[in-house]
Design a protein around this motif. Structure first.
Motif, PDB file in Angstrom:
ATOM      1  N   VAL A  22      -6.117  12.455  -6.873  1.00 39.30           N
ATOM      2  CA  VAL A  22      -5.766  12.796  -5.487  1.00 39.30           C
ATOM      3  C   VAL A  22      -5.365  11.498  -4.789  1.00 39.30           C
ATOM      4  N   LYS A  23      -4.300  11.517  -4.013  1.00 38.68           N
ATOM      5  CA  LYS A  23      -3.823  10.298  -3.367  1.00 38.68           C
ATOM      6  C   LYS A  23      -4.905   9.691  -2.483  1.00 38.68           C
ATOM      7  N   LEU A  24      -4.856   8.357  -2.365  1.00 39.20           N
ATOM      8  CA  LEU A  24      -5.916   7.628  -1.686  1.00 39.20           C
ATOM      9  C   LEU A  24      -6.096   8.084  -0.240  1.00 39.20           C
ATOM     10  N   LEU A 283      -2.507   8.528   6.552  1.00 40.83           N
ATOM     11  CA  LEU A 283      -3.719   9.286   6.239  1.00 40.83           C
ATOM     12  C   LEU A 283      -4.863   8.357   5.840  1.00 40.83           C
ATOM     13  N   LEU A 284      -4.528   7.306   5.110  1.00 45.21           N
ATOM     14  CA  LEU A 284      -5.544   6.347   4.681  1.00 45.21           C
ATOM     15  C   LEU A 284      -6.228   5.702   5.892  1.00 45.21           C
ATOM     16  N   ILE A 285      -5.439   5.260   6.846  1.00 43.70           N
ATOM     17  CA  ILE A 285      -5.999   4.637   8.046  1.00 43.70           C
ATOM     18  C   ILE A 285      -6.797   5.653   8.858  1.00 43.70           C
ATOM     19  N   PHE A 286      -6.252   6.858   8.989  1.00 43.21           N
ATOM     20  CA  PHE A 286      -6.958   7.916   9.715  1.00 43.21           C
ATOM     21  C   PHE A 286      -8.306   8.201   9.066  1.00 43.21           C
ATOM     22  N   SER A 384      -3.351   0.979  -2.434  1.00 44.55           N
ATOM     23  CA  SER A 384      -2.209   1.843  -2.163  1.00 44.55           C
ATOM     24  C   SER A 384      -0.889   1.083  -2.291  1.00 44.55           C
ATOM     25  N   TYR A 385      -0.826  -0.131  -1.727  1.00 45.73           N
ATOM     26  CA  TYR A 385       0.420  -0.887  -1.721  1.00 45.73           C
ATOM     27  C   TYR A 385       0.811  -1.346  -3.125  1.00 45.73           C
ATOM     28  N   PHE A 386      -0.168  -1.839  -3.883  1.00 47.63           N
ATOM     29  CA  PHE A 386       0.131  -2.346  -5.219  1.00 47.63           C
ATOM     30  C   PHE A 386       0.111  -1.238  -6.268  1.00 47.63           C
ATOM     31  N   LYS A 387      -0.138  -0.008  -5.810  1.00 53.69           N
ATOM     32  CA  LYS A 387      -0.134   1.152  -6.684  1.00 53.69           C
ATOM     33  C   LYS A 387      -1.065   0.951  -7.883  1.00 53.69           C
TER      34      LYS A 387
END
Length: 416
Positions: A22-24, A283-286, A384-387
């Motif tokens: 599931v995405k981060l 969504l990650l920040i939220f 998330s950024y560096f996948k």
């Protein structure tokens, strides 16, 4: 005790969701919702917490949840836009060879970039160095999880000693000690973190030099190419330091000037700015901020602090593990210091009687908690950024984290 179990279950849910791919961002939101259910936080309590936070005259606007959400989303979007602009103008490609030429050592370059950016204490500031570290690391052939760990670890080495970080001055004020006393002791944490980073992240996993990675170009050309890429970040830092301008706004202004100086056609601007929008980042920040709000609305951190005070742990364990646990649960440096150090003052002392070595042990616990918690926003953003996976980054920074813990223990033994 119940609050501690609820937090552990919420973090376990996060790990399980990530295991099932599931995405981060979605995982973080679901974990925060799960924590709200476990802590029995109602929508009315959420609303009350937000209103109370907004009306708190002792809390700056920049510390409120709504402001943080808007500005962090804007900052990360602008970082992505700058990375695209640098790539389309060829600046990022020239930056790689410039860094090779200036630093000569690829290892030094990879560590120096996030350390320079780490002197700017802004939420989500880790993203300012991420594009440079990624471009250089990809060129050299370093794995993405190692690059994320390097960017994350070296970015945070200033927190125990750099006066621009609020926790440093906050702890100094609470204990009534001089800045020199605090910094001269806490420098052991920074030194241990750097040593651990060199040993565990830079000595291995960096491919041997080959023909394409040899430094090229004259020194003057390398300085010019480095300046072309680095000046937007310097502008952001200068505007932040001089005028307290939010980094997202400073970066937007820098991007506009950057595109104009490089004579990028106006019809290409919308595409460049559109490239910076990533829904999962939002969504990650939220989710991260919702997790923090859960803890505040449910009074969970205070309950955990009371629990540890009641079970009569040995002094050294209390001094280290209380900041460690709160940092691990919240992922926020200043909040951890504000919550835990008042409880530790009877152990550490104040003024001339303060045992500053014990303060270093406490701050080492705080730093260790921040380095390995999945709810630390910088860690989540890096993954998330560096996948890459959160687990991959945490495992790589575990060695340096143990170095930091050891430094805290030694300072407590010899100076406590």
């Amino acid at each position: 005790m119940y609050e501690l179990i609820a937090m552990a279950l919420a973090l376990a849910l996060l790990v399980v969701l990530l295991h099932f791919k599931v995405k981060l961002g979605r995982s973080m939101v679901l974990a925060a919702v799960g924590l709200a259910v476990l802590l029995r936080v109602t929508p009315d309590q959420f609303r009350h917490a937000l209103v109370e936070e907004w009306n708190d005259k002792d809390k700056a606007l920049s510390q409120t949840t709504g402001y943080l959400f808007v500005m962090l989303v804007a900052l990360i979007t602008m970082v992505n836009v700058l990375a695209t602009a640098m790539k389309e103008t060829g600046v990022s490609q020239r930056l790689v060879s410039a860094l090779h030429g200036l630093f000569r050592s690829r290892r030094l370059a990879l560590a120096a970039i996030p350390m320079m950016m780490g002197m700017l204490p802004t939420p989500g500031g880790i993203m300012l160095s991420a594009p440079m570290v990624r471009d250089l690391g990809d060129h050299v052939g370093v794995g993405r999880s190692r690059l994320a760990a390097i960017n994350f670890l070296f970015r945070h080495q200033w927190e125990p000693v750099w006066p621009l970080f609020p926790a440093v001055t906050l702890v100094q004020g609470m204990l009534g000690i001089s800045a020199f006393a605090l910094i001269s002791h806490n420098i052991a944490i920074t030194a241990a973190g750097l040593l651990g980073g060199v040993v565990f992240l830079l000595f291995s996993g960096i491919p041997k030099k080959d023909g394409k990675s040899r430094p090229e170009g004259r020194f003057a050309d390398n300085i010019k190419n480095f300046t072309h890429a680095f000046w937007p970040i310097v502008v952001v830092a200068a505007l932040y330091a001089a005028f307290d301008m939010p980094p997202a706004i400073g970066l937007l202004l820098a991007i506009i000037v950057f595109l104009a100086l490089h004579k990028v056609a106006l019809n290409r601007w919308p595409g460049i700015f559109k490239s910076g929008v990533e829904f999962d980042f939002s969504l990650l920040i939220f989710g991260a901020l919702l997790f923090k709000l859960d803890l505040e609305a449910g009074n969970a951190v205070e309950a955990v602090v009371r629990f540890f005070a009641e079970i009569n742990l040995p002094d050294y364990l209390v001094i280290f593990f209380l900041p460690f646990l709160v940092a691990y649960l919240t992922g926020v440096t200043t909040a951890t210091a504000a919550i835990t150090f008042p409880f530790l003052i009877p152990f550490i002392g104040t003024g001339p009687e303060a045992k500053v070595g014990l303060e270093t042990l406490a701050f080492a616990g705080l730093v260790c908690g921040l380095l390995i918690t999945p709810v630390h926003l910088c860690l989540a953003l890096s993954a998330s950024y560096f996948k890459t996976s959160l687990r991959g980054i945490i495992l790589k920074v575990l060695g340096p984290t143990l170095f930091v813990a050891a430094a805290g223990v030694l300072m407590a033994i010899f100076f406590g």
